[in-house]
Design a protein around this motif. Sequence first.
Motif, PDB file in Angstrom:
ATOM      1  N   ARG A 123       0.828  -1.220   0.000  1.00 56.43           N
ATOM      2  CA  ARG A 123       0.000   0.000   0.000  1.00 56.43           C
ATOM      3  C   ARG A 123       0.859   1.265   0.000  1.00 56.43           C
ATOM      4  NH1 ARG A 123      -5.117  -1.304   4.061  1.00 56.43           N
ATOM      5  NH2 ARG A 123      -5.618  -3.352   3.177  1.00 56.43           N
ATOM      6  N   LEU A 124       1.939   1.236   0.746  1.00 60.32           N
ATOM      7  CA  LEU A 124       2.836   2.390   0.740  1.00 60.32           C
ATOM      8  C   LEU A 124       3.492   2.566  -0.628  1.00 60.32           C
ATOM      9  CD1 LEU A 124       4.237   4.687   2.249  1.00 60.32           C
ATOM     10  CD2 LEU A 124       5.987   3.039   2.973  1.00 60.32           C
ATOM     11  N   LEU A 125       3.847   1.453  -1.268  1.00 60.52           N
ATOM     12  CA  LEU A 125       4.455   1.511  -2.594  1.00 60.52           C
ATOM     13  C   LEU A 125       3.481   2.098  -3.609  1.00 60.52           C
ATOM     14  CD1 LEU A 125       6.930   0.728  -4.330  1.00 60.52           C
ATOM     15  CD2 LEU A 125       5.803  -1.465  -4.735  1.00 60.52           C
ATOM     16  N   ALA A 126       2.203   1.694  -3.539  1.00 60.43           N
ATOM     17  CA  ALA A 126       1.205   2.230  -4.464  1.00 60.43           C
ATOM     18  C   ALA A 126       1.067   3.740  -4.302  1.00 60.43           C
ATOM     19  CB  ALA A 126      -0.143   1.545  -4.236  1.00 60.43           C
ATOM     20  N   TYR A 127       1.028   4.192  -3.054  1.00 60.69           N
ATOM     21  CA  TYR A 127       0.948   5.639  -2.819  1.00 60.69           C
ATOM     22  C   TYR A 127       2.179   6.351  -3.349  1.00 60.69           C
ATOM     23  CZ  TYR A 127       1.410  10.091  -0.451  1.00 60.69           C
ATOM     24  OH  TYR A 127       1.614  11.429  -0.198  1.00 60.69           O
ATOM     25  N   GLN A 128       3.359   5.811  -3.055  1.00 58.42           N
ATOM     26  CA  GLN A 128       4.603   6.464  -3.436  1.00 58.42           C
ATOM     27  C   GLN A 128       4.704   6.620  -4.958  1.00 58.42           C
ATOM     28  OE1 GLN A 128       6.694   7.769  -1.424  1.00 58.42           O
ATOM     29  NE2 GLN A 128       8.577   8.096  -2.587  1.00 58.42           N
TER      30      GLN A 128
END
Length: 453
Positions: free
Chosen positions: A256-261
């Motif tokens: 999820r953090l990767l998708a946001y980044q």
Amino acid sequence: MEDRLADPIPAAPPIAPGDPPTEDSAGGDTDRTKRSLAYCTAEGMTAEVVTACAGGATLIAWALYLQCSPVLVAILGSLPFLAQIVQLPSALLTSRLGGRRVAIVAFTASRLSLLPLVVIPFLGAELDTKRDLLFAVAAANTLLAVVGTNAWTSWVGELVPATMRCRYFGMRSALTTLSGASVALLAGIVIQRSELLGLEPIALSGLAAVAIVAGLATAPMLRRQHEPEGARPDENGCLRLAAAASCVLRDPASKRLLAYQVAWNAAIGISSSFFALHLLTNLRMGFALVAAQAAATALVRTMATPVWGRALDRLGPKRVLVFCSFGLFVTPLVWLSPSPSVLLWVIALDALTAGTLWAGHSLSAFELPLAIAPREKRPYYLATFAAAGGLAFAAAALFGGVLAQLLPDTLFLLGKPVQNLQVLFVLSAIGRLMSAPLALRVLDPRKPAGAIA
């Protein structure tokens, strides 16, 4: 002005599996740690002199001096993010050799790579040759800086005790921002005065020389920071790198953090390389006023960063990230149609909003990956984040550069004239609004995963 881009997610400490998170492994004895952190802060403030004299608005001045096209400006602006692709091999190098050793060598080499800038204005070569040399210098400087940053973050991640990480980096960020803004303001004044006097080549060469001297001064400051006792080389780095890179896509928190980044960096990248260019070429602000605007933004950041650091301690990084992401949607729209009569008010509004929100966003974007990534695989997780986010930013910046070159200089929307770079600002605002909700899906590292469905 968007003086802060989407910050690349840093690398983190190379720690052997099974090491407990003790205070000793984070910093050794208290006196030695305090001394090292004092040098760490001083080195950061001095390194900002290098950036102010050879990057940012000064790099845009080089691009204008060498008559670079919007596409070339976009490539220059995207280099720090495109270079994030070397985060993965950098993490492996850091794990094998140790963060301190790699950081000292890479940072010193990066800052010495600026040496050709001193002579570029005086070479009897074609303009294309000078442009090629500028890009070669910028690429070498950026790639080495990424390697150094990866190792440095790994190093200080162990050096700074976890209990004081938010407070220390908040203070350090405030001081380094103030240092960089002050020097950038002086550099802007020098460039603008040199243009009026016809001495721009001498000014750019002189600023490059100052950057090199400041870069050399950082080397002893780095050497005076000790290597934490708990840090040691990882002999199984290759296997751990491959395993961790695949685990990122299977771990719900990191995914999820990767998708946001990726989404956020793409939204920022489409326009960030062109804000300074818009202020200089379309609004005719001049380097001194652009530097003053950046200094005002930095001053706001300096005051806001300690406040955000305390907010992170109390509320957690996710809430700060969500608030700042939605707030930053409006900052590119501020520059859509400022008339000369209200330009100073627009500058003040942008400095207040962008300075405050980017301060919180930078701190939360730094802390979240450190908290989410598993400790034993942290360097490789964060290198994967940085590489993916950097590629997204670079691709968006190149798209923005091509689009700006294809569009006419002035368009008419709803009967009102709009400049081609302002179209990129609108696209960036839309992208931010679409990617900000992804921050809501990021798992809060302070809560159990099952409590945050």
